[in-house]
Design an enzyme around this catalytic site. Structure first.
Site, PDB file in Angstrom:
ATOM      1  N   CYS A  19      -1.394   6.062   9.950  1.00 15.82           N
ATOM      2  CA  CYS A  19      -0.143   5.485  10.430  1.00 15.82           C
ATOM      3  C   CYS A  19      -0.401   4.205  11.227  1.00 15.82           C
ATOM      4  CB  CYS A  19       0.571   6.513  11.312  1.00 15.82           C
ATOM      5  SG  CYS A  19       2.149   5.939  11.947  1.00 15.82           S
ATOM      6  N   CYS A  61       6.494  -7.013   6.924  1.00 12.58           N
ATOM      7  CA  CYS A  61       7.596  -6.560   7.772  1.00 12.58           C
ATOM      8  C   CYS A  61       7.943  -7.671   8.759  1.00 12.58           C
ATOM      9  CB  CYS A  61       7.217  -5.286   8.521  1.00 12.58           C
ATOM     10  SG  CYS A  61       8.578  -4.574   9.492  1.00 12.58           S
ATOM     11  N   ASN A  69      -3.651   4.260  15.871  1.00 16.22           N
ATOM     12  CA  ASN A  69      -4.768   3.949  14.981  1.00 16.22           C
ATOM     13  C   ASN A  69      -5.109   2.462  15.085  1.00 16.22           C
ATOM     14  OD1 ASN A  69      -5.100   6.599  13.597  1.00 16.22           O
ATOM     15  ND2 ASN A  69      -2.977   6.190  13.010  1.00 16.22           N
ATOM     16  N   SER A  89      11.566   5.415  14.687  1.00 16.72           N
ATOM     17  CA  SER A  89      10.376   4.912  15.369  1.00 16.72           C
ATOM     18  C   SER A  89      10.784   4.505  16.788  1.00 16.72           C
ATOM     19  CB  SER A  89       9.789   3.718  14.597  1.00 16.72           C
ATOM     20  OG  SER A  89       9.336   4.120  13.334  1.00 16.72           O
ATOM     21  N   GLU A 143       0.837  -1.198   0.000  1.00 11.03           N
ATOM     22  CA  GLU A 143       0.000   0.000   0.000  1.00 11.03           C
ATOM     23  C   GLU A 143       0.873   1.250   0.000  1.00 11.03           C
ATOM     24  OE1 GLU A 143      -3.760  -2.133   2.315  1.00 11.03           O
ATOM     25  OE2 GLU A 143      -2.730  -0.475   3.298  1.00 11.03           O
ATOM     26  N   CYS A 158       1.609  -2.299  15.344  1.00  7.38           N
ATOM     27  CA  CYS A 158       1.564  -2.001  13.911  1.00  7.38           C
ATOM     28  C   CYS A 158       0.855  -3.108  13.137  1.00  7.38           C
ATOM     29  CB  CYS A 158       2.984  -1.819  13.374  1.00  7.38           C
ATOM     30  SG  CYS A 158       3.073  -1.455  11.605  1.00  7.38           S
ATOM     31  N   CYS A 186       6.569  -5.180  15.335  1.00  6.82           N
ATOM     32  CA  CYS A 186       6.209  -4.177  16.339  1.00  6.82           C
ATOM     33  C   CYS A 186       4.748  -4.416  16.727  1.00  6.82           C
ATOM     34  CB  CYS A 186       6.401  -2.772  15.786  1.00  6.82           C
ATOM     35  SG  CYS A 186       8.130  -2.380  15.403  1.00  6.82           S
ATOM     36  N   GLU A 241      10.565  -2.331   6.872  1.00  6.22           N
ATOM     37  CA  GLU A 241      11.682  -1.623   7.505  1.00  6.22           C
ATOM     38  C   GLU A 241      12.702  -1.284   6.419  1.00  6.22           C
ATOM     39  OE1 GLU A 241      14.583   0.120   9.062  1.00  6.22           O
ATOM     40  OE2 GLU A 241      12.995  -0.306  10.525  1.00  6.22           O
ATOM     41  N   CYS A 280       3.695   8.488   1.150  1.00 11.85           N
ATOM     42  CA  CYS A 280       4.235   7.472   2.056  1.00 11.85           C
ATOM     43  C   CYS A 280       4.369   6.169   1.278  1.00 11.85           C
ATOM     44  CB  CYS A 280       3.298   7.310   3.253  1.00 11.85           C
ATOM     45  SG  CYS A 280       3.810   6.066   4.445  1.00 11.85           S
TER      46      CYS A 280
END
Length: 360
Positions: free
Chosen positions: A342, A113, A299, A217, A93, A120, A117, A164, A106
Site C-alpha cells: 500500500c 494521481c 511503506n 483514506s 500497476e 503516497c 498525498c 483517485e 487492487c
C-alpha cells in the site's frame, strides 16, 4: 480509418444499445458477455453462435483488446504485481493479494494521481490521465487469466491502486457495474470496494449510483494535520466528508459499512492523542456497526520524508480505538519486496499536471 471500439468497456445496457445499432436482437448481449467473461474468448471469429456476417462486422468496427503487460512480478509472500503499458510511455500497476479465504485484486483508475498525498508514492509521480472503462476492466481480465493457470481466483476487487477513483466517475461506475453483473464477473456488492480520499460531491453521487462498498483514506483525525497529509482536505474538510459518509450509509436499501484507512506515520499521526481524537470523531458520526478502521503501517519509497510507526505505537493506537468501541484491524504489509504494498505503487507516468510534488 476510424479507431475500433474496445467492447471490454461496455456495461450490459451499453452492449444492448451497441447491438441495437447493428439491428441485432438483445440476446446477443448475453451471448457476447458469456464469451468474454465466462469462456475467456476475445476473438470474434471464435464466437460460433454468431453469424459469419456479424462476426465480420464486429471484426471491422470493434475489438476485445487486453492491455499490454510489461512485467509480472511475484513476491515471496504470494503477491503478484503486473506493470501494464497504456501508451505515451505511461504505465500503471495492478496487484493481487492472496489470503486464506479470498484473493483481492487492487486495480488502478488513473495514470498517476493529482491529489499529491504526501505519504503516497503514486502522488509523487504526478498525473497524466483518467483510465477508460476498458482499461480498468482489462486489468481484471489480465489478472483473472493469469491466476486461472494457478487455480487461483479473484474474490474481491478494490479500487485502491493508482489514482483517485472519484475523479474518474463514469468509467469507474461502469466498471463497477460490470464487476457486479452476473453475466460478467458476478461479484457481490460487498466484494467490490471504491476507495476515495474524500471528493465529497462525487461521493454523494456514487452513493446513489453504484451499490458497492466504500473505503475512505482518512489518515488524520483533524483538519490541520489532514490538510498536510491529504491536501484535498483543504477543499473538502473532515466535517463535510463525514456528512457525505453518513449520507452514503443511508442512501441504499441494504445495510452499508465504511472502512476508514489510516496510514501509520511515526511521530506524525500515531500518538495517543491522535487515537483519542479519531475515536471521538468516529463515535460522534457513526454507530459501532457502520464504521471500521484499518491501520496501515507506512511503506517507505524513495524521497519520502516519513518513517513507519513502530509496532508498539501501532498496538497502543489500535488498543485505544478498540476500547472506545471501534472495530479496528492492522493491515499486514504484503508485497513490499516487489514494491506492491500500500502506497508504493508508482508505475511510470508522464506528468501533465505541471506540478512539482514532494520534491523538497
Amino acid at each position: 480509418m476510424l479507431e475500433k471500439q474496445n467492447l471490454l468497456g461496455l456495461t450490459q445496457s451499453k452492449f444492448k444499445d451497441f447491438f441495437s445499432d447493428l439491428s441485432e436482437k438483445p440476446f446477443r448481449t448475453k451471448q457476447i458477455m458469456q464469451w468474454i467473461y465466462h469462456q475467456g474468448v476475445y476473438n470474434f471469429g471464435d464466437m460460433h453462435n454468431f453469424s459469419k456476417a456479424l462476426r465480420d462486422k464486429l471484426d471491422s468496427i470493434a475489438s476485445l483488446d487486453l492491455p499490454e503487460v510489461i512485467s509480472t512480478n511475484n513476491s515471496k509472500d504470494g503477491v503478484v504485481k503486473w506493470v501494464i503499458k497504456l501508451g505515451e510511455n505511461n504505465h500503471i500497476e495492478t496487484v493481487y493479494i492472496p489470503q486464506k479465504e479470498r484473493g483481492t485484486l487492487c486495480i488502478s483508475s488513473q495514470v498517476g494521481c493529482s491529489l499529491a498525498c504526501t505519504f503516497c508514492s503514486t502522488g509523487h509521480q504526478g498525473f497524466n490521465r483518467n483510465l477508460k472503462t476498458h482499461e480498468i476492466i482489462g486489468q481484471v481480465l489480465v489478472a483473472k487469466n493469469y491466476l486461472a493457470q494457478e487455480n487461483k481466483r479473484i474474490s474481491n476487487v478494490v479500487f485502491m491502486g493508482m489514482g483517485e477513483p472519484l475523479l474518474n466517475e463514469s468509467p469507474v461506475y461502469d466498471a463497477c457495474q460490470i464487476l457486479l453483473d452476473d453475466w460478467a464477473f458476478g461479484l457481490s456488492r460487498r466484494r467490490v470496494t471504491v476507495s476515495s480520499s474524500g471528493i465529497v460531491p462525487a461521493l454523494l453521487r456514487m452513493s446513489d449510483t453504484v451499490p458497492v462498498s466504500l473505503a475512505i483514506s482518512l489518515h488524520a483525525p483533524e483538519d490541520e494535520l489532514r490538510d498536510i497529509l491529504v491536501p484535498i482536505n483543504k477543499k473538502y474538510p473532515i466535517k463535510e466528508l463525514m456528512k457525505a459518509c453518513h449520507y452514503y450509509l443511508n442512501a441504499g436499501s441494504q445495510e452499508r459499512h465504511i472502512l476508514f484507512e489510516y496510514v501509520m506515520l511515526e511521530n506524525v499521526n500515531d500518538s495517543v492523542e491522535n487515537a483519542k481524537t479519531l475515536s471521538k470523531l468516529l463515535n460522534f458520526w457513526f454507530d459501532r456497526e457502520s464504521a471500521k478502521v484499518n491501520l496501515i503501517p507506512f511503506n517507505p519509497f524513495p524521497e519520502t520524508q516519513y518513517k513507519t510507526s513502530n509496532n508498539k505505537s501501532i498496538d497502543k493506537f489500535q488498543d485505544i480505538l478498540h476500547r472506545s468501541g471501534i472495530r479496528t484491524t492492522t493491515r499486514r504489509t504484503r508485497g513490499d519486496d516487489v514494491d506492491a504494498a500500500c502506497g508504493q505503487l508508482a508505475g511510470k507516468v508522464i506528468d501533465k499536471s505541471r506540478r512539482n510534488v514532494g520534491r523538497n
